[in-house]
Write an enzyme that holds these catalytic residues in place. Structure first.
Site, PDB file in Angstrom:
ATOM      1  N   LYS A 194       0.783  -1.020   0.006  1.00 51.78           N
ATOM      2  CA  LYS A 194       0.124   0.032   0.035  1.00 51.78           C
ATOM      3  C   LYS A 194       0.895   1.216  -0.065  1.00 51.78           C
ATOM      4  O   LYS A 194       1.806   1.321   0.659  1.00 51.78           O
ATOM      5  CB  LYS A 194      -0.924  -0.211   1.274  1.00 51.78           C
ATOM      6  CG  LYS A 194      -1.918   1.083   1.192  1.00 51.78           C
ATOM      7  CD  LYS A 194      -2.737   0.910   2.674  1.00 51.78           C
ATOM      8  CE  LYS A 194      -3.828   2.148   2.841  1.00 51.78           C
ATOM      9  NZ  LYS A 194      -4.841   1.755   3.741  1.00 51.78           N
ATOM     10  N   SER A 201      -9.654   1.894   3.079  1.00 50.82           N
ATOM     11  CA  SER A 201      -8.896   2.670   2.030  1.00 50.82           C
ATOM     12  C   SER A 201      -7.998   1.711   1.530  1.00 50.82           C
ATOM     13  O   SER A 201      -7.301   2.190   0.406  1.00 50.82           O
ATOM     14  CB  SER A 201      -8.068   3.409   3.023  1.00 50.82           C
ATOM     15  OG  SER A 201      -7.208   3.136   3.888  1.00 50.82           O
ATOM     16  N   SER A 258      -9.719  -0.795   7.301  1.00 45.99           N
ATOM     17  CA  SER A 258      -9.206  -0.437   5.984  1.00 45.99           C
ATOM     18  C   SER A 258      -8.510  -1.886   5.494  1.00 45.99           C
ATOM     19  O   SER A 258      -8.371  -1.682   3.908  1.00 45.99           O
ATOM     20  CB  SER A 258      -8.293   0.618   5.782  1.00 45.99           C
ATOM     21  OG  SER A 258      -8.961   1.744   5.684  1.00 45.99           O
TER      22      SER A 258
END
Ligand code: GLN
Length: 483
Positions: free
Chosen positions: A76, A151, A175
């Site tokens: 990420k 997210s 997330s």
């Protein structure tokens, strides 16, 4: 080869069925084929990845055996990889090159992994749909009209679209679990403090955790063995012995107790999600587990509490982006204060600004006691709810989100609706306990739905054990979308 799990690819590499370079190239071919539709990545450093793969091949040839040797993993874009960009999908960091590796990345590299690219996210991890990325939205590989969740939507979509074998995400309020749930992959949020946050760009420091997003619970265990454990660089990382998560995966779960929280099966829960989760509970019962109804009575305060505390911490953490030391700097300014203001005005997106304003408000003199302090007190009550519940059960099973993946644009204009959709994930972060989402079935419309399994503090082994046994009985985790 890109379709393999970490565990099976590792076997294939050992048996010399293919090389690490071929495995990586297979992922890149897949990325080239589907990325136009999915948009899971924000950038890739293919040169660097290829040289890591070649290095891995040399080590394999030399008979070295490292836990992740030659396995391609996506990261990420709020986790630092030295020499690579770390943008957090924000304009303010769009040219920020990380000078060092996050501890998790260093540990992946030490274990022989190949970092194949950085995945998309809601800007600074603030959101539940990946629509708040300043780069582009990511689409759900199961239905391109729908969001992948957020997210860590890029990481979830990349695993679901089989663009990589596994990925790292971060989870502050859901997330990892919610996008894993929406994309039909496995996503584990470890106990707060289990995994070092050194090199993770801070959002809400009392809640943030890094964790694995994989195709199976077995692969999650493999990654946890590498990334978990005390780190002298992160004072909040816990000095708790790290078990071998792989060795306890297959243990018997007979007689273990599942807590079913009443408040998580209430009004607002989609009937299809409800029945998929109920079916998952039946499967666990067929393995000899027993169910007991429990109550988490402060659940209804969780959304308000989380958004007060997370915004407060975010407003403090994000004050460092002032255009002075790194990141974007406005060129329009005539004075220092002007420069700060213009930099932040130009660099941050709408959702990030909203949270900085909310957070600054709840911390301001006169409001601190009414909001921030009160929020801290309610957080303690929520934590106690879980402590009480775990006196009666070993794991807690619940949905991850009230509805399956929603359409792009459906909630992005209404922040409150977006926040409310986090109802089933955020209490877990407030309490600091570990929790996983694993695939549990598809809706009539073909959208994946996961089941959430929570454990006691530092009992990732218990959570992974139940998940692995579930996956031995079912094949939901073996289904992938056709793109
Ligand atoms: N959806 C939640 C939020 O918007 C959680 C995000 C996260 O876990 N990073 O804050």
């Amino acid at each position: 080869m890109h379709r393999l799990t970490l565990t099976s690819a590792r076997q294939g590499l050992k048996e010399k069925k293919f090389s690490a370079l071929e495995l990586l190239q297979s992922c890149y071919q897949r990325i080239d084929a589907v990325e136009d539709k999915v948009g899971a990545f924000v950038h890739q450093n293919r040169e660097q990845a290829m040289s890591q793969a070649r290095e891995a091949d040399q080590k394999i040839a030399g008979g070295e055996d490292l836990p992740l040797l030659g396995l391609p993993i996506a990261v990420k874009d709020n986790i630092c990889v030295a020499g690579d960009l770390t943008t957090c999908a924000s304009k303010i960091l769009q040219s920020f090159e990380s000078p060092y590796n996050a501890t998790v990345v260093q540990r992946l590299k030490n274990a022989g992994a190949v970092i194949l690219g950085k995945t998309n996210m809601d800007e600074f991890a603030m959101g539940s749909s990946t629509e708040a990325s300043a780069v582009h939205p990511t689409r759900n590989p199961w239905d391109l009209e729908r969001v992948p969740g957020g997210s860590s939507g890029g990481s979830a979509a990349a695993v679901a679209a089989e663009e990589c074998l596994a990925a790292l995400g971060s989870d502050t309020g859901g997330s990892i679990r919610q996008p894993a749930n929406f994309c039909g992959v496995t996503g584990l949020k470890p106990t707060y403090g289990r995994v070092s946050r050194f090199g993770l760009v801070a959002f809400a420091s009392s809640l943030d955790q890094i964790g694995p997003m994989t195709k199976t619970a077995e692969d999650a265990a493999l990654l946890m063995n590498v990334i978990g454990g005390k780190d002298p660089q992160d004072s909040t990382s816990a000095d708790v012995a790290l078990p071998d998560f792989v060795s306890t995966l297959a243990g018997d779960v007979k007689g273990k107790k599942i807590g079913i929280p009443r408040e998580y099966f209430a009004e607002g829960l989609d009937t299809e999600v409800d029945s998929i989760v109920q079916n998952a509970i039946r499967t666990l019962e067929s393995l000899g587990m027993e169910t007991v109804e429990i109550s988490l009575p402060h659940t209804r305060y969780a959304v308000a509490t989380y958004y007060i505390l997370a915004c407060a911490e975010a407003s403090t953490n994000l004050s460092r982006y002032d255009g002075v030391r790194y990141g974007h700097r406005s060129s329009e300014s005539t004075s220092l204060v002007d420069m700060y203001e213009n930099t932040r005005e130009e660099g941050f997106g709408e959702e990030v600004k909203r949270r900085i304003i909310l957070g600054t408000f709840v911390l301001s003199s006169g409001y601190y006691d009414a909001y921030y302090l009160k929020g801290q007190q309610v957080r303690t009550l929520i934590k106690q709810d879980f402590e009480n519940a775990f006196q009666q059960c070993d794991v807690i099973v619940a949905p991850n989100a009230p509805i399956p993946a929603f359409k792009l644009g459906e909630k992005s204009q209404d922040p409150l609706q977006m926040y409310l959709s986090d109802i089933y994930t955020i209490s877990i972060n407030l309490a600091g306990i570990p929790s996983i989402s694993i695939p549990a079935g598809l809706t009539q419309a073909g959208l994946p739905v996961g089941v959430q399994i929570m454990g006691r503090h530092f009992d990732e082994a218990g959570v992974l054990n139940v998940s692995h046994r579930f996956q031995m009985e079912t094949d939901h985790h073996k289904k992938f979308p056709s793109l």
